[in-house]
Design a protein around this motif. Structure first.
Motif, PDB file in Angstrom:
ATOM      1  N   PRO A  12     -11.127   3.812   8.128  1.00  0.00           N
ATOM      2  CA  PRO A  12     -10.482   5.091   7.866  1.00  0.00           C
ATOM      3  C   PRO A  12     -10.579   6.031   9.054  1.00  0.00           C
ATOM      4  N   ALA A  25      -8.145   8.820   2.061  1.00  0.00           N
ATOM      5  CA  ALA A  25      -8.006   7.645   2.928  1.00  0.00           C
ATOM      6  C   ALA A  25      -8.322   6.371   2.150  1.00  0.00           C
ATOM      7  N   HIS A  27      -7.606   5.923  -0.936  1.00  0.00           N
ATOM      8  CA  HIS A  27      -6.393   5.636  -1.693  1.00  0.00           C
ATOM      9  C   HIS A  27      -5.347   4.960  -0.818  1.00  0.00           C
ATOM     10  N   ASP A  28      -5.298   5.312   0.455  1.00  0.00           N
ATOM     11  CA  ASP A  28      -4.388   4.618   1.371  1.00  0.00           C
ATOM     12  C   ASP A  28      -4.772   3.146   1.476  1.00  0.00           C
ATOM     13  N   ARG A  29      -6.065   2.879   1.557  1.00  0.00           N
ATOM     14  CA  ARG A  29      -6.520   1.482   1.624  1.00  0.00           C
ATOM     15  C   ARG A  29      -6.239   0.754   0.313  1.00  0.00           C
ATOM     16  N   ALA A  31      -3.761   1.327  -1.637  1.00  0.00           N
ATOM     17  CA  ALA A  31      -2.323   1.032  -1.613  1.00  0.00           C
ATOM     18  C   ALA A  31      -2.041  -0.204  -0.759  1.00  0.00           C
ATOM     19  N   ARG A  32      -2.719  -0.328   0.368  1.00  0.00           N
ATOM     20  CA  ARG A  32      -2.515  -1.508   1.218  1.00  0.00           C
ATOM     21  C   ARG A  32      -3.019  -2.775   0.535  1.00  0.00           C
ATOM     22  N   ARG A 140      -2.055   2.530  -8.943  1.00  0.00           N
ATOM     23  CA  ARG A 140      -1.196   3.470  -8.199  1.00  0.00           C
ATOM     24  C   ARG A 140      -1.026   4.784  -8.947  1.00  0.00           C
ATOM     25  N   GLU A 144      -2.410   8.405  -7.599  1.00  0.00           N
ATOM     26  CA  GLU A 144      -1.438   9.489  -7.419  1.00  0.00           C
ATOM     27  C   GLU A 144      -1.869  10.734  -8.185  1.00  0.00           C
ATOM     28  N   ASP A 147      -4.792  12.277  -6.261  1.00  0.00           N
ATOM     29  CA  ASP A 147      -4.341  12.944  -5.033  1.00  0.00           C
ATOM     30  C   ASP A 147      -3.614  14.249  -5.333  1.00  0.00           C
TER      31      ASP A 147
END
Length: 177
Positions: A12, A25, A27-29, A31-32, A140, A144, A147
């Motif tokens: 991150p 960050a 949550h970004d991982r 998502a990936r 997801r 969301e 966030d």
């Protein structure tokens, strides 16, 4: 999907000195990892348990076995109490219940990924891909909502000193500081 192993992304960019950015960050991982799970579902019927599939399954398991539980614990220790202090018990309870449901689904899903990582895609059984997709949809929507609503509400409740203590505690639990 290429035949080369699918790799996790770099670490991150956010640090523990900004704990809410660190949570985002994560949550970004997530998502990936969910996108990787979906690509794996598309890859297996045509390619079976090749090295790319086994590597992807191992990467997904490593993330959801280690990082995701630590992330949920961060939220349960810091975000949910702030939501409750703000008078939003129902939202805090919803997030907590979703964590329980995601852990339950992960335990089921993990068995099928372990089979893929071991080269036994046929052992995943019918409905595995549907369970993977349901897990992704739930995760997801959960991320969301956090966030968009939970993190801003919790961040409003915590002053700079509380955010600093939060980041420090998160780092210590991970053995970083």
């Amino acid at each position: 999907m290429s035949s080369s192993p699918i790799r996790l992304h770099p670490g991150p960019s956010a640090g523990f000195d900004e704990p809410f950015e660190m949570l985002a960050a994560c949550h970004d991982r997530v998502a990936r990892m969910l996108a990787l799970l979906e690509r794996l579902a598309g890859h297996l019927p045509d390619h079976g348990c090749d090295d790319a599939a086994k590597g992807a399954a191992a990467d997904i398991m490593r993330y959801f076995d280690v990082a995701a539980p630590a992330h949920h614990e961060d939220e349960e220790r810091h975000v949910l109490p702030a939501l409750r202090a703000a008078g939003d018990e129902a939202f805090a309870a919803q997030i907590e219940q979703e964590h329980i449901e995601m852990r339950r689904r992960w335990a089921e899903l993990r068995r099928t990924l372990a089979a893929v990582a071991a080269g036994h895609w046929a052992d995943t059984g019918p409905g595995a891909f549907e369970a993977w997709q349901q897990f992704a949809v739930l995760y997801r929507a959960h991320a969301e909502a956090e966030d968009r609503m939970a993190y801003p509400l919790a961040q409003e409740r915590l002053d700079a000193a509380a955010r600093q203590a939060m980041g420090h505690e998160m780092a210590v639990r991970r053995g970083v500081r």
